[in-house]
Design a protein around this motif. Sequence first.
Motif, PDB file in Angstrom:
ATOM      1  N   SER B  14      -3.104   2.034   4.472  1.00 24.80           N
ATOM      2  CA  SER B  14      -2.357   0.809   4.777  1.00 24.80           C
ATOM      3  C   SER B  14      -2.683   0.236   6.152  1.00 24.80           C
ATOM      4  O   SER B  14      -2.414  -0.929   6.425  1.00 24.80           O
ATOM      5  CB  SER B  14      -0.859   1.066   4.676  1.00 24.80           C
ATOM      6  N   GLY B  85       1.727  -0.462  -0.783  1.00 24.42           N
ATOM      7  CA  GLY B  85       2.274  -1.363   0.204  1.00 24.42           C
ATOM      8  C   GLY B  85       3.433  -0.711   0.903  1.00 24.42           C
ATOM      9  O   GLY B  85       3.817   0.395   0.524  1.00 24.42           O
ATOM     10  N   PRO B  86       3.983  -1.296   1.953  1.00 26.58           N
ATOM     11  CA  PRO B  86       3.453  -2.462   2.672  1.00 26.58           C
ATOM     12  C   PRO B  86       2.353  -2.050   3.633  1.00 26.58           C
ATOM     13  O   PRO B  86       2.197  -0.868   3.922  1.00 26.58           O
ATOM     14  CB  PRO B  86       4.686  -2.966   3.437  1.00 26.58           C
ATOM     15  N   SER B 341       1.099  -6.262   0.162  1.00 28.17           N
ATOM     16  CA  SER B 341       1.194  -6.113   1.616  1.00 28.17           C
ATOM     17  C   SER B 341       2.627  -6.220   2.117  1.00 28.17           C
ATOM     18  O   SER B 341       2.961  -5.683   3.161  1.00 28.17           O
ATOM     19  CB  SER B 341       0.302  -7.139   2.309  1.00 28.17           C
TER      20      SER B 341
END
Lengths: 240, 350
Positions: B14, B85-86, B341
């Motif tokens: 991430s 995500g995020p 995201s």
Amino acid sequence: MLLAFDTSSAAVTVALADPVSGNVLGSSTTVDALRHGELLAPAIAEVLATAGVGVKELTKIAVGTGPGPFTGLRVGLVTARTMADVLGIEVVGVCSLDILAKQSSLALPVAVATDARRKEIYWALYDGPAADGSRRRLEGPAVDKPAEVAHVLAGLPVIGRGAVLYGEVLGATATGASAGSAAGTIGAVGDEPEVVEYPSAEVLATGVVTGTLQVTAPDPLYLRRPDVTMSGGPKSVLPK
Amino acid sequence: MSENEPLILGIETSCDETGVGLVRGHTLLADAIASSVDEHARFGGVVPEVASRAHLEAMVPTIRRACETAGVKPSDVDAIAVTSGPGLAGALLVGVAAAKGLALSLDKPLYGVNHLAAHVAVDTLEHGELPKGAVAMLVSGGHSSLLAVEDITEGVEPMGSTIDDAAGEAFDKVARVLGLPFPGGPYVDKAARDGGDRAYVTFPRGLTSQRDLERHRFDFSFSGLKTAVARWVEAKRRDGEDVPVNHVAAAFQEAVCDVLTRKAIDACKDRGYEHLLIGGGVAANSRLRQMAEERCAAAGIAVRVPRPGLCTDNGAMVAALGSELVRAGKTPSPLGLPADSSMPITTVLN
């Protein structure tokens, strides 16, 4: 079985081919510039299932290496690399502009130009087709403003999305890209414009099997550095 | 016991760490990490495209390294978990696509999980089963949240979060002002430990006034603190005085940790929970760990903080959450799983 795919353009294209004859056993192409990450894996699963081929029957993977928008391009490359690694099979890359050049049926030297965004094109120049259908890349791949390379591409039929977007700049004598046409060829001799907008995984697959596409390592052709600005140190926070 | 439990491979991309972990039950078998942090340091922050390129190059070697460390073959893996995500969109996508490549090739289920929930679940690898009912405080360069967690496989309930900068971001910015390298956290911590006087300056505690507490009882704000430090330092320099870096670092750190622990304990009391879990990169901060231990002990709250290596982003935490989800019999994600995201914290599994 050879599995081929390309995610360097707005299209997600997948094909399965016999590794000896190059016959295409199944394929799928979807145009959606924003969903490569969502579309590729289900498309591979579907092409395999429809052809009745198990993933363990794969013997090789071929993937388009761009140039193309980075985020989508990486989806294809990382999928190809991880699949090949855990399956213990070979993975090869092919420049995506080479695939487009091979898609042209013109018996002439051609230029390939695709959309590099920021008012630029990814481009390359190719010889006329040899007897086996392969084309030698003479220049590129490179990224430039259309006007800056118009003189290099002058007089050549232009294949790809760049021809649609920058037809006027790239060739004043364009005959192929009539208004409203989705075709990706301009300057073609004759009056039948070719529709060659996105790389085709079918062409990638057969080209790799027949040796008419040049293979490389499955490494991305970014052609641009990442956008970064060096830090100039902290800004003042005191009142002026 | 453990050997009969499924083997989970977790992938985390991430931000700037390519992490691949292998977990069986609550047992950590491998935690391979490739970090691109050195490539970002000269820019003073993480550059998304640089991170994404590094993830692509590191992915296969990191998967291999994890398997070698654990002494397993990829075909031994029973399920794949991945951070969906995020995080940074382009970076997440590399991990998600790799996870799908694995799931397809191995014909094993795929679980697209929430990065923040994974920071909570990682504690199972160190301290076993999560308590039924706990407050989780997640503090990192991208997040600062207080969450109520009854059952991590069912979801988490956000109680509060930062309204401006994340705690780790404040560490990075203050480090910059003090001339310390990126990422700021470890350097500020070290400067503070090297003789820093916590009481040298009293920097502001954001959102702790009575008026702020009415609206933002469990929220954080670190932007004002960061500016207060910058003003103080700049004024000293303007007047030609030396800046006592160690003292400023200690006093700044004290302000951050004071607010974090106060609000975390208040959240526990509000819910009647007797457990506080702390995760995220800032949880590696020595003063935060010390202060949390002291204050929680005084308040009768048990505090659980994983070792620093598991607090920062890694693949093991993703595998740990995957392990909990598999044990709970959750339905796997589809192959069309997106990289999200801005995945909400209330969604544990996509």
